[in-house]
Design a protein around this motif. Structure first.
Motif, PDB file in Angstrom:
ATOM      1  N   ILE A 145       0.833  -1.193   0.000  1.00  0.00           N
ATOM      2  CA  ILE A 145       0.000   0.000   0.000  1.00  0.00           C
ATOM      3  C   ILE A 145       0.873   1.250   0.000  1.00  0.00           C
ATOM      4  O   ILE A 145       1.846   1.342   0.758  1.00  0.00           O
ATOM      5  CB  ILE A 145      -0.981   0.022   1.198  1.00  0.00           C
ATOM      6  N   VAL A 156      -7.054   0.024   4.803  1.00  0.00           N
ATOM      7  CA  VAL A 156      -6.208  -1.120   5.139  1.00  0.00           C
ATOM      8  C   VAL A 156      -6.949  -2.073   6.065  1.00  0.00           C
ATOM      9  O   VAL A 156      -6.930  -3.294   5.879  1.00  0.00           O
ATOM     10  CB  VAL A 156      -4.899  -0.646   5.802  1.00  0.00           C
ATOM     11  N   SER A 160      -7.974  -5.872   5.230  1.00  0.00           N
ATOM     12  CA  SER A 160      -7.385  -6.924   6.058  1.00  0.00           C
ATOM     13  C   SER A 160      -8.448  -7.883   6.586  1.00  0.00           C
ATOM     14  O   SER A 160      -8.131  -8.975   7.058  1.00  0.00           O
ATOM     15  CB  SER A 160      -6.610  -6.310   7.227  1.00  0.00           C
ATOM     16  N   ILE A 168      -1.934  -7.721   2.585  1.00  0.00           N
ATOM     17  CA  ILE A 168      -1.118  -6.502   2.562  1.00  0.00           C
ATOM     18  C   ILE A 168       0.183  -6.800   3.282  1.00  0.00           C
ATOM     19  O   ILE A 168       0.222  -6.936   4.501  1.00  0.00           O
ATOM     20  CB  ILE A 168      -1.871  -5.333   3.215  1.00  0.00           C
ATOM     21  N   SER A 171       3.759  -1.513   3.663  1.00  0.00           N
ATOM     22  CA  SER A 171       3.222  -0.184   3.369  1.00  0.00           C
ATOM     23  C   SER A 171       4.383   0.786   3.252  1.00  0.00           C
ATOM     24  O   SER A 171       5.435   0.594   3.863  1.00  0.00           O
ATOM     25  CB  SER A 171       2.268   0.264   4.478  1.00  0.00           C
TER      26      SER A 171
END
Length: 461
Positions: A145, A156, A160, A168, A171
């Motif tokens: 991300i 997020v 998730s 993910i 980040s």
């Protein structure tokens, strides 16, 4: 390897959908031949039976498409099963009346009830097995991300919750060097681009396109407006035309006719529920049955919306507007039931007949709250390009605690993509929402990526 596998994903989902459609149609064919085909006044020959079975197959396909019953891998298993269950109940109810019409009398309903139970068992097994096979073939995508502010935190957290679909892994802030960001994108199957300046976002989008990497983009208001644009050409130059005036005259006329017809028809089955609701509200605390409140509709025009009172009398005796929460202590026990099944909204069918509202559109907002929202979101008034609605895209796709900014985006998506087909789809989804209300989004963690400090205004630099 992953790229080659993705090429066949649509084919896999199509084959699984056709398998389910064939099973459900086969069950109907068996019930028809076994219980009804010889019981009608003038029995069909071979082709007549085939046509009726084909009509049933078409009905299943239409309702599943409307409710998302074929979205294998996209919806959660429970959501998909709910969608299929509502679809099958609707299809079988319609089919029973069709069979009775053909038989010229009310035929025995027991075979249809047994058929519905078998259908629900079949779709439950299909949902479990097809979902298991699908996610074995297509495990969750590994993503990175790229964020620009704290607003990415809620996205997020939502993604998730679908660990079966998204993973993910890392980040990275947009403030990091460009080469480092691109290097990280290349490590994974795709990137989530959330709340970053337009120029940088465009650069990373082109980079993902060049290297065949998936890009999940949180759209800005301007993106949604552009999605509703028409493709035109000026000689050899392509242009996008954004009309920006809401619905044209023909669309408004068709929508108004649809509103009148729908509300008149809907008042008939709604009348008993409205009567029971009125009695329940009155008996609980002897207060007024109805509640009216000033709201905004097309072009900011004010009107009074009608509802069954679901809160205590003088819920806003201090005069300050206050949004209701799911556990609001001002809501009466009767009101909780009315709100859960959206029965408190039924009097708004009268608003529709008066022309203040449409069946489908952005939910009407209070003038005071609209002004407050505009301080943080100057674009909030854009949703007044169409009449307010009894139900809307934001209501059937969002949760009780969906943010006003996300609801604004969904309302604009509806306006920019308006069609009668979309209205019908939203109405069908509303029926599902009445029986299976969406759960709240999980509590967001604001400090997941960055400290809180930016508002909802768009970053268009």
């Amino acid at each position: 390897m992953n790229k080659n596998r993705d090429l066949y994903k649509r084919f896999v989902t199509f084959i699984s959908a056709m398998l389910l459609l064939g099973i459900l149609t086969g069950i109907f064919a068996f019930v028809w031949y076994k219980n009804y085909s010889e019981q009608i006044v003038l029995p069909y020959y071979r082709r007549g039976n085939w046509v009726l079975i084909a009509i049933y197959c078409l009905l299943v396909w239409l309702f599943f498409r409307a409710y998302g019953g074929f979205k294998l891998g996209y919806l959660k298993k429970t959501d998909m099963f709910y969608a299929q269950m509502i679809s099958m109940i609707c299809v079988n109810v319609v089919s029973y009346f069709v069979i009775s019409l053909i038989g010229r009398r009310f035929m025995h309903v027991t075979p249809v009830m047994y058929m519905t139970c078998i259908d629900l068992g079949a779709i439950a097994i299909w949902t479990l097995l097809a979902g298991k096979i699908y996610f074995m073939m297509y495990p969750p995508r590994k993503l990175v991300i790229i964020y620009g502010s704290h607003q990415a935190a809620s996205l997020v957290l939502k993604m998730s919750q679908r660990v079966d679909k998204y993973m993910i892994c890392e980040s990275i802030s947009i403030n990091e060097p460009e080469e480092k960001v691109k290097e990280l994108i290349m490590k994974y199957e795709g990137a989530i681009v959330c709340d970053i300046p337009a120029e940088q976002r465009n650069d990373y989008l082109k980079f993902c396109f060049e290297h065949s990497k998936r890009a999940y983009i949180a759209p800005k208001i301007s993106d949604i407006i552009i999605r509703g644009a028409d493709d035109i050409r000026l000689f050899d130059t392509p242009l996008l035309l954004c009309r920006n005036y809401g619905l044209d005259f023909e669309q408004q006329l068709v929508k108004r006719i649809f509103d009148i017809v729908f509300s008149l028809i809907a008042l008939v089955p709604a009348a008993p529920f409205m009567l029971i609701s009125a009695i329940a509200v009155k008996l609980y605390d002897r207060g007024p049955v109805f509640y009216k409140q000033k709201r905004l509709t097309l072009n900011g025009r004010e009107f009074y919306v009608y509802k069954f009172r679901s809160m205590i009398v003088d819920a806003e005796k201090d005069g300050k507007p206050r949004l209701a929460s799911e556990e609001d202590d001002r809501i009466t026990p009767v009101g909780k039931i009315l709100r859960k099944f959206r029965v408190d909204e039924f009097p708004q069918l009268l608003n529709i007949l008066k022309g203040d509202m449409s069946v489908v559109g952005p939910r009407p907002e209070r003038p005071e709250l609209t002004e407050e929202y505009k301080k943080e979101m100057p674009e909030f008034g854009f949703r007044l390009k169409v009449k307010a609605g009894l139900t809307g895209y934001a209501q059937v796709t969002g949760a009780y605690d969906t943010t006003p900014y996300d609801k604004l985006k969904m309302d604009l998506m509806y306006i920019e993509n308006y069609s009668i087909r979309l209205d019908l789809q939203i109405i069908l989804m509303t029926i599902k929402t009445m029986f299976f209300p969406p759960k709240n989004n999980a509590e967001t963690t604001e400090n997941l990526l960055m400290p809180k400090g930016t508002n909802q205004k768009e970053d268009t630099k």
